[in-house]
Design a protein around this motif. Structure first.
Motif, PDB file in Angstrom:
ATOM      1  N   LEU A 131       0.651  -1.201  -0.140  1.00  0.00           N
ATOM      2  CA  LEU A 131      -0.005  -0.118  -0.024  1.00  0.00           C
ATOM      3  C   LEU A 131       0.730   1.382  -0.027  1.00  0.00           C
ATOM      4  N   CYS A 132       1.987   1.358   0.621  1.00  0.00           N
ATOM      5  CA  CYS A 132       2.885   2.511   0.703  1.00  0.00           C
ATOM      6  C   CYS A 132       3.480   2.589  -0.698  1.00  0.00           C
ATOM      7  N   ILE A 133       3.932   1.417  -1.216  1.00  0.00           N
ATOM      8  CA  ILE A 133       4.509   1.451  -2.520  1.00  0.00           C
ATOM      9  C   ILE A 133       3.498   2.146  -3.584  1.00  0.00           C
ATOM     10  N   GLU A 134       2.146   1.793  -3.695  1.00  0.00           N
ATOM     11  CA  GLU A 134       1.351   2.264  -4.457  1.00  0.00           C
ATOM     12  C   GLU A 134       1.102   3.877  -4.058  1.00  0.00           C
ATOM     13  N   ARG A 135       1.063   4.108  -2.987  1.00  0.00           N
ATOM     14  CA  ARG A 135       1.007   5.665  -2.586  1.00  0.00           C
ATOM     15  C   ARG A 135       1.980   6.600  -3.127  1.00  0.00           C
ATOM     16  N   PHE A 136       3.076   5.606  -2.733  1.00  0.00           N
ATOM     17  CA  PHE A 136       4.495   6.389  -3.245  1.00  0.00           C
ATOM     18  C   PHE A 136       4.441   6.549  -4.857  1.00  0.00           C
ATOM     19  N   CYS A 222       9.382   9.811   1.764  1.00  0.00           N
ATOM     20  CA  CYS A 222       9.191  10.591   0.269  1.00  0.00           C
ATOM     21  C   CYS A 222       7.950  11.217   0.248  1.00  0.00           C
ATOM     22  N   MET A 223       6.783  10.441   0.705  1.00  0.00           N
ATOM     23  CA  MET A 223       5.278  11.073   0.320  1.00  0.00           C
ATOM     24  C   MET A 223       5.130  12.194   1.178  1.00  0.00           C
ATOM     25  N   LEU A 224       5.658  12.191   2.551  1.00  0.00           N
ATOM     26  CA  LEU A 224       5.605  13.358   3.285  1.00  0.00           C
ATOM     27  C   LEU A 224       6.414  14.824   2.921  1.00  0.00           C
ATOM     28  N   CYS A 225       7.494  14.366   2.149  1.00  0.00           N
ATOM     29  CA  CYS A 225       8.092  15.645   1.606  1.00  0.00           C
ATOM     30  C   CYS A 225       7.306  16.178   0.350  1.00  0.00           C
ATOM     31  N   THR A 226       6.849  15.152  -0.570  1.00  0.00           N
ATOM     32  CA  THR A 226       6.318  15.540  -1.792  1.00  0.00           C
ATOM     33  C   THR A 226       4.880  16.288  -1.617  1.00  0.00           C
ATOM     34  N   ALA A 237      -6.223  16.452  -2.046  1.00  0.00           N
ATOM     35  CA  ALA A 237      -6.803  15.208  -1.956  1.00  0.00           C
ATOM     36  C   ALA A 237      -6.078  14.208  -1.876  1.00  0.00           C
ATOM     37  N   GLU A 238      -4.909  14.031  -2.313  1.00  0.00           N
ATOM     38  CA  GLU A 238      -4.025  12.935  -2.219  1.00  0.00           C
ATOM     39  C   GLU A 238      -3.329  13.006  -0.741  1.00  0.00           C
ATOM     40  N   ARG A 239      -3.459  14.193  -0.172  1.00  0.00           N
ATOM     41  CA  ARG A 239      -3.003  14.419   1.134  1.00  0.00           C
ATOM     42  C   ARG A 239      -3.672  13.697   2.253  1.00  0.00           C
ATOM     43  N   GLU A 240      -5.103  13.769   1.974  1.00  0.00           N
ATOM     44  CA  GLU A 240      -5.963  13.061   2.691  1.00  0.00           C
ATOM     45  C   GLU A 240      -5.597  11.360   2.829  1.00  0.00           C
ATOM     46  N   VAL A 241      -5.678  10.899   1.740  1.00  0.00           N
ATOM     47  CA  VAL A 241      -5.376   9.448   1.566  1.00  0.00           C
ATOM     48  C   VAL A 241      -3.979   9.182   2.028  1.00  0.00           C
ATOM     49  N   THR A 242      -2.955  10.030   1.738  1.00  0.00           N
ATOM     50  CA  THR A 242      -1.692   9.633   2.248  1.00  0.00           C
ATOM     51  C   THR A 242      -1.575   9.694   3.856  1.00  0.00           C
ATOM     52  N   ARG A 243      -2.465  10.817   4.495  1.00  0.00           N
ATOM     53  CA  ARG A 243      -2.517  10.876   6.088  1.00  0.00           C
ATOM     54  C   ARG A 243      -2.987   9.584   6.532  1.00  0.00           C
ATOM     55  N   GLN A 244      -3.974   8.873   5.916  1.00  0.00           N
ATOM     56  CA  GLN A 244      -4.681   7.728   6.530  1.00  0.00           C
ATOM     57  C   GLN A 244      -3.558   6.758   6.348  1.00  0.00           C
ATOM     58  N   GLY A 299     -12.704   6.667  10.802  1.00  0.00           N
ATOM     59  CA  GLY A 299     -12.533   8.015  11.224  1.00  0.00           C
ATOM     60  C   GLY A 299     -11.736   8.803  10.102  1.00  0.00           C
ATOM     61  N   MET A 300     -10.897   8.365   9.115  1.00  0.00           N
ATOM     62  CA  MET A 300     -10.174   9.008   8.345  1.00  0.00           C
ATOM     63  C   MET A 300     -10.590   9.102   6.842  1.00  0.00           C
ATOM     64  N   ASN A 301     -11.237   7.947   6.572  1.00  0.00           N
ATOM     65  CA  ASN A 301     -11.661   7.754   4.991  1.00  0.00           C
ATOM     66  C   ASN A 301     -13.201   8.368   4.832  1.00  0.00           C
TER      67      ASN A 301
END
Length: 340
Positions: A131-136, A222-226, A237-244, A299-301
Motif C-alpha cells: 500500500l505504501c508503494i502504491e501511494r509512493f 518521500c510522500m511526506l516531503c512531496t 486530495a492525495e494528502r488525505e489518503v496519504t495521511r490515512q 475516522g479518516m476515510n
C-alpha cells in the motif's frame, strides 16, 4: 541457560526446585500471579468482542459498495481479512489458555495460535508495504502517471498472503517450531533454544520484518516531503489518503515493534535471564492491531465512512439529509434577503 527446555516447550524459569511442569499438561501459576492470567483472558476477550464484528463490517462494506473497490480499499480488505483470521484462529486459544493458566488443549493450541498469528501479521505487514508503494507511485510519480488497476490490486493482495504463507508454514514441517511463550498462554516461534534452524529465524526477521518496515518508512518519508511541497487541489486530495496510510503504518508499528524487538533480543541473547511477562505483554499488545484499523478507516476515510453509515442505516445517510436541509434553509434565507 536460565530456563527449562523440554521436548516441545521452553519455560523461562530454572527447575532447581522441581516446580516447573509441562505447559501442555499443568497450570503455570508458579510463573506469575493467577490474576495476571485472568487479566490476559479478560483483555483478549474484549479484543475479540470488538474486533470480530468491526473487521467483518469493513469487509462487508467494501465488497458491497463498488465505488470502494480501489487499490487502497482492496488492501484494506486484506488487512481486515488478516485481522479476522487472527481473531478467529488465535484469540480463542489465548483466552482459553489464559483462563486455565496453560495450554489446556495441548501442544496443538500453541502451534495453532502461533501459525495464525504469524501468517496474519506477515500478510498484514506486506499489505501495508505494498500500500505504501502504491501511494509512493501515485504521490511522488517516479513512473509518471502509473497507477495500480484492479488486477494489480488483486495480485498485490495475493502476493501479500503468499509471502505470509512462505514465512509461517515452514515451522509446521520442522523448520523451527511453534511453542508456548512467556506465561505459556500464548503461542509463538522458538527464539530461545539452539535446537532449531537459526537461519530460518534470521531469514524471517530480515525478509519479512525489517525489509517491509524499511519500505514503509522510505515511502512515507518521500510522500511526506512531496505532499508538503505541493499545494494543488489534487495534492490536497492525495494528502488525505496519504495521511490515512501514514496513520495506519504508525499504528501498526506501535503494535508490532515491541514484540519484534523483544523477540530479536531473545534470539540474540539466548540463555539470558528474563521474566515470563517480558514477551507476553508485547505479544498480547501486538494483537491489538486487529482493533485499531477499522476505527482508522472509519475516522479518516470519508468515502468509507459514508458507505458505512449507509450500510448501517439501511441505505440512507442521515448526515447527508441534514447537510441538504441546512443548505436548503441557507439558500432560502439568502434569496429572501438578497432583494433588499
Amino acid at each position: 541457560m536460565n530456563g527449562t527446555e523440554g521436548p516441545d516447550f521452553y519455560i523461562p524459569m530454572l527447575n532447581n526446585t522441581g516446580i516447573v511442569r509441562n505447559p501442555y499438561e499443568y497450570p503455570q501459576f508458579y510463573l506469575v500471579n493467577e490474576a495476571a492470567y485472568s487479566f490476559a483472558a479478560a483483555f483478549m476477550f474484549m479484543l475479540f468482542v470488538i474486533s470480530f464484528p468491526a473487521n467483518i463490517l469493513v469487509m462487508h462494506i467494501t465488497l458491497q459498495h463498488k465505488k470502494l473497490r480501489s487499490t487502497l480499499n482492496y488492501l484494506m480488505v486484506s488487512l481486515a481479512l488478516a485481522s479476522l483470521f487472527m481473531v478467529i484462529g488465535a484469540f480463542p486459544t489465548t483466552i482459553y489458555s489464559s483462563m486455565y493458566g496453560y495450554f489446556a488443549i495441548g501442544r496443538l493450541g500453541a502451534i495453532f495460535e502461533g501459525f495464525f498469528c504469524f501468517i496474519c501479521i506477515i500478510a498484514s505487514i506486506w499489505s501495508l508495504a505494498i500500500l505504501c508503494i502504491e501511494r509512493f507511485l501515485v504521490v511522488c510519480k517516479p513512473l509518471t502517471n502509473f497507477r495500480f488497476g484492479e488486477n494489480f490490486s488483486i495480485m498485490a493482495v495475493c502476493i501479500a498472503w503468499l509471502l505470509g504463507c512462505i514465512a509461517s508454514v515452514p515451522p509446521l514441517f520442522g523448520v523451527a517450531r511453534y511453542v508456548g511463550e512467556g506465561m505459556q498462554n500464548i503461542g509463538g516461534l522458538d527464539y530461545y533454544t539452539r535446537s532449531r534452524n537459526e537461519t530460518y529465524i534470521m531469514y524471517l526477521f530480515a525478509c519479512h520484518i525489517w525489509v517491509p518496515i524499511s519500505i514503509m518508512l522510505f515511502c512515507c518519508t518521500c510522500m511526506l516531503c512531496t505532499v508538503k511541497e505541493s499545494e494543488t487541489a489534487q495534492a490536497r486530495a492525495e494528502r488525505e489518503v496519504t495521511r490515512q496510510v501514514m496513520v495506519m503504518v504508525v499504528a501498526f508499528l506501535i503494535c508490532l515493534l515491541p514484540y519484534a524487538f523483544g523477540a530479536w533480543w531473545l534470539f540474540t541473547h539466548r540463555g539470558a535471564d528474563y521474566g515470563p511477562v517480558f514477551i507476553t505483554v508485547p505479544s498480547i499488545w501486538a494483537k491489538t492491531i486487529a482493533l485499531f484499523n477499522p476505527f482508522i478507516y472509519f475516522g479518516m476515510n470519508k468515502q468509507f465512512r459514508q458507505c458505512a453509515i449507509m450500510t448501517l442505516c439501511c441505505g440512507k445517510n442521515p448526515m447527508d439529509d441534514d447537510e441538504r436541509s441546512q443548505m436548503g434553509s441557507s439558500g432560502r434565507i439568502h434569496s429572501s434577503v438578497s432583494p433588499a
